[in-house]
Design a protein around this motif. Structure first.
Motif, short mmCIF file in Angstrom:
data_model
loop_
_atom_site.label_atom_id
_atom_site.label_comp_id
_atom_site.label_asym_id
_atom_site.label_seq_id
_atom_site.Cartn_x
_atom_site.Cartn_y
_atom_site.Cartn_z
N GLU A 24 0.64 -1.17 0.20
CA GLU A 24 0.06 -0.39 0.12
C GLU A 24 0.78 0.86 0.22
O GLU A 24 1.52 1.53 0.64
N PRO A 25 0.51 1.74 -0.85
CA PRO A 25 1.59 3.27 -1.12
C PRO A 25 2.08 4.38 0.22
O PRO A 25 3.23 4.92 0.74
N GLY A 26 0.23 4.44 0.50
CA GLY A 26 0.73 5.29 1.81
C GLY A 26 1.48 4.86 3.02
O GLY A 26 2.50 5.08 3.84
N ARG A 27 1.30 3.64 3.27
CA ARG A 27 2.39 2.53 4.42
C ARG A 27 3.59 2.47 4.15
O ARG A 27 4.17 2.66 4.88
N ARG A 28 3.95 2.12 2.74
CA ARG A 28 5.35 2.80 2.17
C ARG A 28 5.82 3.91 2.35
O ARG A 28 7.49 3.86 2.61
N ALA A 29 4.60 4.01 1.93
CA ALA A 29 5.11 6.17 2.26
C ALA A 29 5.89 6.29 4.48
O ALA A 29 6.66 6.55 3.85
N MET A 30 4.90 5.56 4.65
CA MET A 30 5.65 5.92 6.20
C MET A 30 7.39 4.78 6.22
O MET A 30 7.35 5.77 7.96
N MET A 31 6.28 3.97 6.14
CA MET A 31 7.97 3.30 6.57
C MET A 31 8.77 3.58 5.87
O MET A 31 10.38 3.09 6.56
N THR A 32 9.31 4.36 4.51
CA THR A 32 10.70 4.54 4.29
C THR A 32 10.88 5.83 5.29
O THR A 32 12.46 6.03 5.61
N GLU A 33 10.22 7.25 5.16
CA GLU A 33 10.24 8.03 6.00
C GLU A 33 10.72 6.81 7.96
O GLU A 33 11.92 7.54 8.31
N LEU A 34 9.72 6.10 8.11
CA LEU A 34 10.61 5.39 9.26
C LEU A 34 12.10 5.55 9.47
O LEU A 34 12.60 5.22 10.35
N TYR A 35 12.21 3.92 8.14
CA TYR A 35 13.59 3.80 8.24
C TYR A 35 14.27 4.50 7.98
O TYR A 35 15.43 3.97 8.33
N ARG A 36 14.37 6.12 7.63
CA ARG A 36 15.25 6.47 7.51
C ARG A 36 15.86 6.73 8.79
O ARG A 36 16.59 8.36 8.76
N HIS A 37 15.18 6.74 9.98
CA HIS A 37 15.47 6.87 11.49
C HIS A 37 16.07 5.99 11.60
O HIS A 37 15.74 5.25 11.80
N LEU A 38 17.19 6.31 12.11
CA LEU A 38 17.06 5.08 13.56
C LEU A 38 16.75 4.91 14.89
O LEU A 38 17.11 3.97 15.83
N GLU A 39 16.29 6.02 14.88
CA GLU A 39 15.29 5.81 17.10
C GLU A 39 14.54 5.26 16.78
O GLU A 39 14.19 6.60 15.64
N PRO A 40 13.60 6.05 17.51
CA PRO A 40 12.43 5.39 17.14
C PRO A 40 12.06 6.72 17.35
O PRO A 40 12.28 8.13 17.27
N VAL A 41 10.80 6.97 16.25
CA VAL A 41 10.28 8.78 16.35
C VAL A 41 8.58 8.63 16.22
O VAL A 41 7.83 7.71 16.43
N ASP A 42 8.00 10.23 16.99
CA ASP A 42 6.57 9.58 17.25
C ASP A 42 5.95 10.09 15.97
O ASP A 42 6.22 10.54 14.75
N CYS A 43 5.01 9.11 15.34
CA CYS A 43 3.81 8.93 14.74
C CYS A 43 4.06 10.10 13.90
O CYS A 43 3.88 10.50 12.43
#
Length: 108
Positions: A24-43
């Protein structure tokens, strides 16, 4: 008080569920952004950066699907959801998968 939301164990990670979540493109975009962060991040920070123009209910659904697929670990802190990619665990189970799908941007 913070609590970790439930997700699958490393042994039960399922490739079909992971790929379905990332299809799903929206989830993939969210995961791509999360993947850029090595530390936990606020949704909320991820959603703001990705700017998909989705409703809160849809965003919550996407976050739940990513967690239930085993891609992220989510900690609830009041109304905030702090997310982190389960890099090491997914890499151990499916070597190279996240890098192949997300490292190039994953938006196509």
């Amino acid at each position: 008080m913070a609590r970790t939301l439930p997700g699958p164990s490393i042994e039960s990670l399922d490739l079909t569920m992971i790929l379905s979540a990332l299809a799903e493109p929206g989830r993939r975009a969210m995961m791509t952004e999360l993947y850029r962060h090595l530390e936990p991040v606020d949704c909320a920070v991820v959603v703001e950066k990705v700017d998909l123009g989705l409703s809160n209910a849809t965003i919550s659904h996407h976050c739940r699907v990513l967690r239930e697929a085993g891609l992220v670990r989510t900690v609830a802190e009041g109304r905030r959801r702090i997310m982190a990619v389960r890099r090491d665990e997914v890499e151990k189970r499916f070597p190279g998968l996240l890098n192949a799908v997300l490292a190039s941007g994953g938006n196509s």
